[in-house]
Design a protein around this motif. Structure first.
Motif, PDB file in Angstrom:
ATOM      1  N   ASN A  88       3.280  -0.885   3.786  1.00  0.00           N
ATOM      2  CA  ASN A  88       1.825  -1.844   3.137  1.00  0.00           C
ATOM      3  C   ASN A  88       1.628  -0.999   1.078  1.00  0.00           C
ATOM      4  N   THR A  89       2.505  -0.319   1.177  1.00  0.00           N
ATOM      5  CA  THR A  89       2.033   0.952   0.268  1.00  0.00           C
ATOM      6  C   THR A  89       2.327  -0.057  -1.042  1.00  0.00           C
ATOM      7  N   TYR A  90       1.796   0.591  -2.514  1.00  0.00           N
ATOM      8  CA  TYR A  90       2.863   0.226  -3.992  1.00  0.00           C
ATOM      9  C   TYR A  90       3.416   0.658  -3.893  1.00  0.00           C
ATOM     10  N   ILE A  91       5.061   0.324  -4.803  1.00  0.00           N
ATOM     11  CA  ILE A  91       6.287   0.332  -4.755  1.00  0.00           C
ATOM     12  C   ILE A  91       6.276   1.936  -5.089  1.00  0.00           C
ATOM     13  N   ALA A  92       5.734   1.658  -5.836  1.00  0.00           N
ATOM     14  CA  ALA A  92       6.115   3.746  -6.294  1.00  0.00           C
ATOM     15  C   ALA A  92       6.438   4.526  -5.208  1.00  0.00           C
ATOM     16  N   GLU A 337       2.673  -7.645   6.066  1.00  0.00           N
ATOM     17  CA  GLU A 337       2.448  -8.833   5.479  1.00  0.00           C
ATOM     18  C   GLU A 337       1.447  -9.752   5.615  1.00  0.00           C
ATOM     19  N   ARG A 338       1.558  -9.900   6.466  1.00  0.00           N
ATOM     20  CA  ARG A 338       0.018 -10.439   7.609  1.00  0.00           C
ATOM     21  C   ARG A 338      -1.499  -9.259   5.860  1.00  0.00           C
ATOM     22  N   LEU A 339      -1.319  -8.342   6.268  1.00  0.00           N
ATOM     23  CA  LEU A 339      -2.347  -7.776   4.689  1.00  0.00           C
ATOM     24  C   LEU A 339      -1.869  -7.947   3.555  1.00  0.00           C
ATOM     25  N   ALA A 340      -0.738  -8.304   3.195  1.00  0.00           N
ATOM     26  CA  ALA A 340      -0.636  -8.701   1.606  1.00  0.00           C
ATOM     27  C   ALA A 340      -1.326 -10.193   1.390  1.00  0.00           C
ATOM     28  N   GLU A 341      -1.498 -11.106   2.624  1.00  0.00           N
ATOM     29  CA  GLU A 341      -2.229 -12.220   2.313  1.00  0.00           C
ATOM     30  C   GLU A 341      -3.671 -12.038   2.624  1.00  0.00           C
ATOM     31  N   ARG A 342      -3.880 -11.066   3.138  1.00  0.00           N
ATOM     32  CA  ARG A 342      -5.455 -11.133   3.341  1.00  0.00           C
ATOM     33  C   ARG A 342      -6.133 -10.186   2.665  1.00  0.00           C
ATOM     34  N   VAL A 343      -5.787  -8.945   2.127  1.00  0.00           N
ATOM     35  CA  VAL A 343      -6.636  -8.202   1.090  1.00  0.00           C
ATOM     36  C   VAL A 343      -7.338  -8.570   0.047  1.00  0.00           C
ATOM     37  N   LEU A 344      -8.563  -7.888  -0.633  1.00  0.00           N
ATOM     38  CA  LEU A 344      -8.694  -8.584  -2.186  1.00  0.00           C
ATOM     39  C   LEU A 344     -10.063  -6.610  -2.166  1.00  0.00           C
ATOM     40  N   SER A 345      -9.486  -6.285  -2.918  1.00  0.00           N
ATOM     41  CA  SER A 345     -10.676  -5.326  -3.893  1.00  0.00           C
ATOM     42  C   SER A 345     -11.338  -6.380  -4.115  1.00  0.00           C
TER      43      SER A 345
END
Ligand code: PLP
Length: 369
Positions: A88-92, A337-345
């Protein structure tokens, strides 16, 4: 008639305005010096940043990505080698591994959005050369366990500190815990430059020396190129501006932590999960990330109230087009993948006032899915 005050996700100008005279003085000093690349400002910044962190060596570079790439490269990691990294990181973070020809081995995050230590150990194979924890959002990973695994298995630890400038783990700053710490000074980071910039820190003098050579076309002495290097030099202007901002980093981190603490007190929605804090670490709140089952609707709800938000990150690297060749289908790393659908900053920036904070919290608390 709409008199609603807009609250952006982020604004950078107030942090400059707060100390404009000092930044302008530093910039003019460089412009008038007639010396713009690899000089006294870079050397001073390297010394001051190393001292701030409690590190022995610092090498100024062009970006956070370059810091990660050159760390992987200088450690001799390449084709046939594996590097363990959180999914769950940034692609860099992942690009640094594949840029050197090594294979990323993804591991699911723990409940603090950091690299899960038990699953990291389970992912070690005879090809593993390093573990690459990301202190995501500004909170340190579980370093005790990771350092223990690395020591027992003879692995390097490369810390991605692009979001954790000044964050501490049991009293020590991130970046000084592993073999090498990699920093980005992209303008939005807590220690942000006024353009692209990065650095790495290490206790290993030979490693620092290799990176110093690599960053300048593989040469220590002008036109004597010992190895195939790159151009990843930190410029004097950014270094001079970073020296000013470094003096305010603790204050910037404290201001962000205070805003996060207000969010922690005031957000009371049963539909929103607030960030969990590790007792052993200090979180510098590069980002204040909540989770919600109905994330997209929460984002629309806030947007309709003039509140800007962002998603860090909507597509995990293993599901991105860039890594289609790795062949990971949906469900390969379900938690990431679940975090990608749930997180909000939520909005978080220097100069954010109590009224802004209250508006955000009221809007979050009024959300009904
Ligand atoms: C910003 C960031 C990077 C890359 O830094 P750049 O300076 O933009 O190259 C790497 N990793 C993480 C986690 C980041 O947030």
């Amino acid at each position: 008639m709409n008199t609603m005050k807009k609250i952006p996700f982020n604004i950078l100008a107030p942090a400059f305005e707060a100390h404009a005279a000092e930044y302008e003085e530093a910039a003019l000093r460089v412009l008038r010096s007639g010396w713009y690349v690899l000089g006294a400002e870079v050397e001073s910044f390297e010394r001051e940043f190393a001292a701030y962190l409690g590190a022995s060596h610092c090498v100024g570079l062009n970006s956070g990505l370059d810091a990660l790439v050159l760390a992987v490269r200088a450690l001799g990691i390449g084709p046939g080698d594996e590097v363990i990294v959180q999914a769950n990181t940034y692609i860099a973070t992942v690009l640094a591994i594949t840029a050197c020809g090594a294979a990323p081995v993804f591991v699911e995050p723990d409940e603090y959005h950091g690299l899960d230590t038990a699953r990291a150990e389970a992912a070690v194979t005879p090809r593993t050369k390093a573990i690459l924890p990301v202190h995501l959002y500004g909170q340190p990973c579980g370093m005790e366990e990771l350092l223990d695994i690395a020591e027992r298995r003879g692995l390097a630890v490369i810390e991605d500190c692009a979001q954790s400038h000044g964050a501490m783990w049991r009293g020590r700053k991130t970046g000084t815990l592993g073999t090498v710490g990699c920093f980005s000074f992209f303008p939005t980071k807590n220690l942000g430059a006024f353009g692209d910039a990065g650095a790495l820190v290490t206790e290993d003098g030979a490693l620092a020396d290799r990176v110093r050579t690599l960053r300048n076309y593989g040469s220590k002495e002008k036109y004597v190129n010992e190895i195939e290097g790159v151009n990843s030099r930190l410029d004097e202007l950014q270094a001079a501006l970073l020296r000013v901002r470094l003096r305010f980093l603790d204050a910037i981190n404290a201001e962000r932590a205070a805003i996060a603490a207000r969010y922690g007190e005031l957000i009371r929605s049963p539909f929103v999960v607030k960030p969990r804090l590790r007792p052993e670490g200090t979180h510098i709140f590069h980002l204040y990330v909540v989770e919600c089952d109905h994330r997209d609707r929460l984002q629309e709800h806030l947007s309709a109230r003039g509140i800007g938000t962002q998603i860090h990150y909507p597509i995990p690297p293993h599901r991105s087009g860039a890594y289609a060749r790795l062949g990971y289908g949906r469900g390969s790393f379900p938690e990431a993948e679940r975090l990608a659908e749930r997180v909000l900053s939520l909005p978080l920036y220097s100069g954010m006032n109590e009224d802004d904070i209250l508006s955000v919290c009221d809007a979050v608390n009024s959300f009904r899915p």
